[in-house]
Design an enzyme around this catalytic site. Sequence first.
Site, PDB file in Angstrom:
ATOM      1  N   LYS A 412      44.959  38.217  40.683  1.00  0.00           N
ATOM      2  CA  LYS A 412      43.736  37.709  40.060  1.00  0.00           C
ATOM      3  C   LYS A 412      43.793  38.030  38.577  1.00  0.00           C
ATOM      4  O   LYS A 412      44.072  39.169  38.187  1.00  0.00           O
ATOM      5  CB  LYS A 412      42.507  38.379  40.688  1.00  0.00           C
ATOM      6  CG  LYS A 412      41.219  38.198  39.884  1.00  0.00           C
ATOM      7  CD  LYS A 412      40.107  39.115  40.375  1.00  0.00           C
ATOM      8  CE  LYS A 412      38.921  39.115  39.416  1.00  0.00           C
ATOM      9  NZ  LYS A 412      37.834  40.015  39.848  1.00  0.00           N
ATOM     10  N   TRP A 512      36.691  33.479  44.388  1.00  0.00           N
ATOM     11  CA  TRP A 512      35.235  33.461  44.580  1.00  0.00           C
ATOM     12  C   TRP A 512      34.500  34.453  43.671  1.00  0.00           C
ATOM     13  O   TRP A 512      33.426  34.934  44.018  1.00  0.00           O
ATOM     14  CB  TRP A 512      34.873  33.710  46.048  1.00  0.00           C
ATOM     15  CG  TRP A 512      35.550  32.768  46.978  1.00  0.00           C
ATOM     16  CD1 TRP A 512      35.236  31.445  47.208  1.00  0.00           C
ATOM     17  CD2 TRP A 512      36.690  33.035  47.810  1.00  0.00           C
ATOM     18  NE1 TRP A 512      36.105  30.889  48.114  1.00  0.00           N
ATOM     19  CE2 TRP A 512      37.007  31.831  48.506  1.00  0.00           C
ATOM     20  CE3 TRP A 512      37.465  34.167  48.046  1.00  0.00           C
ATOM     21  CZ2 TRP A 512      38.067  31.747  49.404  1.00  0.00           C
ATOM     22  CZ3 TRP A 512      38.528  34.081  48.930  1.00  0.00           C
ATOM     23  CH2 TRP A 512      38.819  32.885  49.603  1.00  0.00           C
ATOM     24  N   HIS A 513      35.064  34.708  42.503  1.00  0.00           N
ATOM     25  CA  HIS A 513      34.422  35.645  41.568  1.00  0.00           C
ATOM     26  C   HIS A 513      33.849  34.900  40.360  1.00  0.00           C
ATOM     27  O   HIS A 513      33.793  35.444  39.260  1.00  0.00           O
ATOM     28  CB  HIS A 513      35.417  36.718  41.114  1.00  0.00           C
ATOM     29  CG  HIS A 513      35.897  37.606  42.209  1.00  0.00           C
ATOM     30  ND1 HIS A 513      36.902  38.539  42.056  1.00  0.00           N
ATOM     31  CD2 HIS A 513      35.502  37.712  43.507  1.00  0.00           C
ATOM     32  CE1 HIS A 513      37.114  39.167  43.201  1.00  0.00           C
ATOM     33  NE2 HIS A 513      36.278  38.682  44.096  1.00  0.00           N
ATOM     34  N   TYR A 514      33.439  33.661  40.565  1.00  0.00           N
ATOM     35  CA  TYR A 514      32.910  32.876  39.446  1.00  0.00           C
ATOM     36  C   TYR A 514      31.583  33.458  38.964  1.00  0.00           C
ATOM     37  O   TYR A 514      30.839  34.077  39.718  1.00  0.00           O
ATOM     38  CB  TYR A 514      32.763  31.402  39.831  1.00  0.00           C
ATOM     39  CG  TYR A 514      31.951  31.130  41.083  1.00  0.00           C
ATOM     40  CD1 TYR A 514      30.574  30.947  41.009  1.00  0.00           C
ATOM     41  CD2 TYR A 514      32.562  31.053  42.330  1.00  0.00           C
ATOM     42  CE1 TYR A 514      29.826  30.679  42.136  1.00  0.00           C
ATOM     43  CE2 TYR A 514      31.826  30.793  43.467  1.00  0.00           C
ATOM     44  CZ  TYR A 514      30.455  30.614  43.374  1.00  0.00           C
ATOM     45  OH  TYR A 514      29.715  30.361  44.493  1.00  0.00           O
TER      46      TYR A 514
END
Length: 577
Positions: A412, A512-514
């Site tokens: 990431k 999914w860390h927006y």
Amino acid sequence: MVSSSNWSLSIFSSLLAILILTVPCFSEKAPYSTFAKDATSAPEVVFFDYIVIGGGTSGCALAATLSQGSNVLLLERGGLPYGNPNITNITGFANNLADTSPSSPAQLFISTDGVFNHRGRVLGGGSAVNAGFFSRASKGYVKKMGWDEKVVNEAYEWVEKKVAFQPQIKQWQSAVRNGLVEVGVKPYNGFTYEHLFGTKVGGTIFDPQGHRHTAADLLEYADPTKITVYLYATVQQILFKKEGGSKPRAYGVRFQDSKGNSHMSYLSEGSKNEVVLSAGALGSPQMLMLSGIGPAKQLKAHGIYILVDQPMVGMGMSDNPMNAVFVPSPHPVEVSLIQVVGITGFKSYIEAASGPLELDWMRRIAHDFKNIANQTMDPLKIPSEVHFPKGIPGINPHLLHTPMQAGLILEKVAGPYSTGFLELKSKDPNENPKVTFNYFKDPRDLQRCVQGMKTIAEVIESTSFSKFRYPFTSAQSLMDTMLTFPLNLRPRHLSASVSLEQFCIDTVMTIWHYHGGCQVGKVVDRNYRVFGVDGLRVIDGSTFIYSPGTNPQATVMMLGRYMGQKILKERLAGGRK
């Protein structure tokens, strides 16, 4: 000189604040039968001191805290997480994300970048559908945000007592951990929630039995006599009033139940009462726009009354790019989600997951996602076909059509630097807004990805990891295989097999860390009050400029607790700090 009566009142207020914020009240265990109700049972009109929009990762912590000193309404557009095995059990993680039904707890959306993504539609929000990793933000991040470190640590501990656990590290995760250390991601920091350079074992919201504990569990801290949670309650609009030359002030919300009936919730009398948006990085900027706060041109195009022309609403949207390598294993692997992380000096985080996986199942899911994309995106932007590998060097091709033992090693990109924007598609709050994240637009993000993928290749080919790699299978051959998987809707380039830069661009996925859309200093102030209006705050991940730590969920829960305490202290003090 302060009078004795005022001095006594000040002491009394301080003592009352300490009692409310530290002494636990009577609590109720999940699933909260006395205060969590279907919105169809709601009266047409209700009054509360605080109205929290969104029962997600931040909203649950915030509402639970506020209920310790005031009457709170929490509105959640989804249902309870309890009783759904795809949510509560670690083995249901993939099935949950694959659910594309209209009531799915993980609502699919596809950014204009052609990347599949999800948003929570359930009490507990993203914490009910994610991979469960629990790790705090760095001390530098806390300082930059201007938060009180002592209060932050106490808020983290408050969260951790309910939802965080030390994972049981088994064979696959151990091999990745040892591989990271072997290739130089040092030192090894053991188990810790802290954000430390090197390799560590982080926390998880899955207990030793593999059961998930979500932000919804934090409602066990709530005073059940002072909180009401309405489920399947979709907020349509925040209501404002304007008197004289003063700024518009939020005074309530209009929401709809699952049968389409409208309900009104108003703030009770009192200057400290507020509406708080905690609907997430998509939901919060979307709701501001639907309520008349946003870019004037965009609001006008949808026929929305312009309350405040605020061009920064919906801007600064970021999603941390994730790229990964699928590694078939010649030996059995445990079912594990994220437990180990390598926090590198070049700002890329290396993580892993494992378990039986069937590629035919992936093909079916990709087909479902593509059908949805055809209904929601420009067909010209969608690749006409996606192909699965016919073989991987060193691996029996028949294994590709049966459940195989395998794992995933991913990286990431921290930050990120690249940003995009969010736009309304319609006035319907149930419809996902249009989102562009602009992955790798900033070359610094791309360089971090390249370095991360090089580190993954080194881990795969390390001595520590050799047990889980088929003989004659190289990291490069596994990366080439990734180019054949339907990871997204982006075009593939032949150069991706020889260029890590192109590989990152072609195979990018979400972790999914927006975040962003209502950023601090642009849409809200440092107390999370919305610029241009009174009586409204935004408290969730939409306020972040950069994602905190290796996984934001611990910090988003902490923020709900942290700001809940701060709001109650301001309320009790009778002044605005």
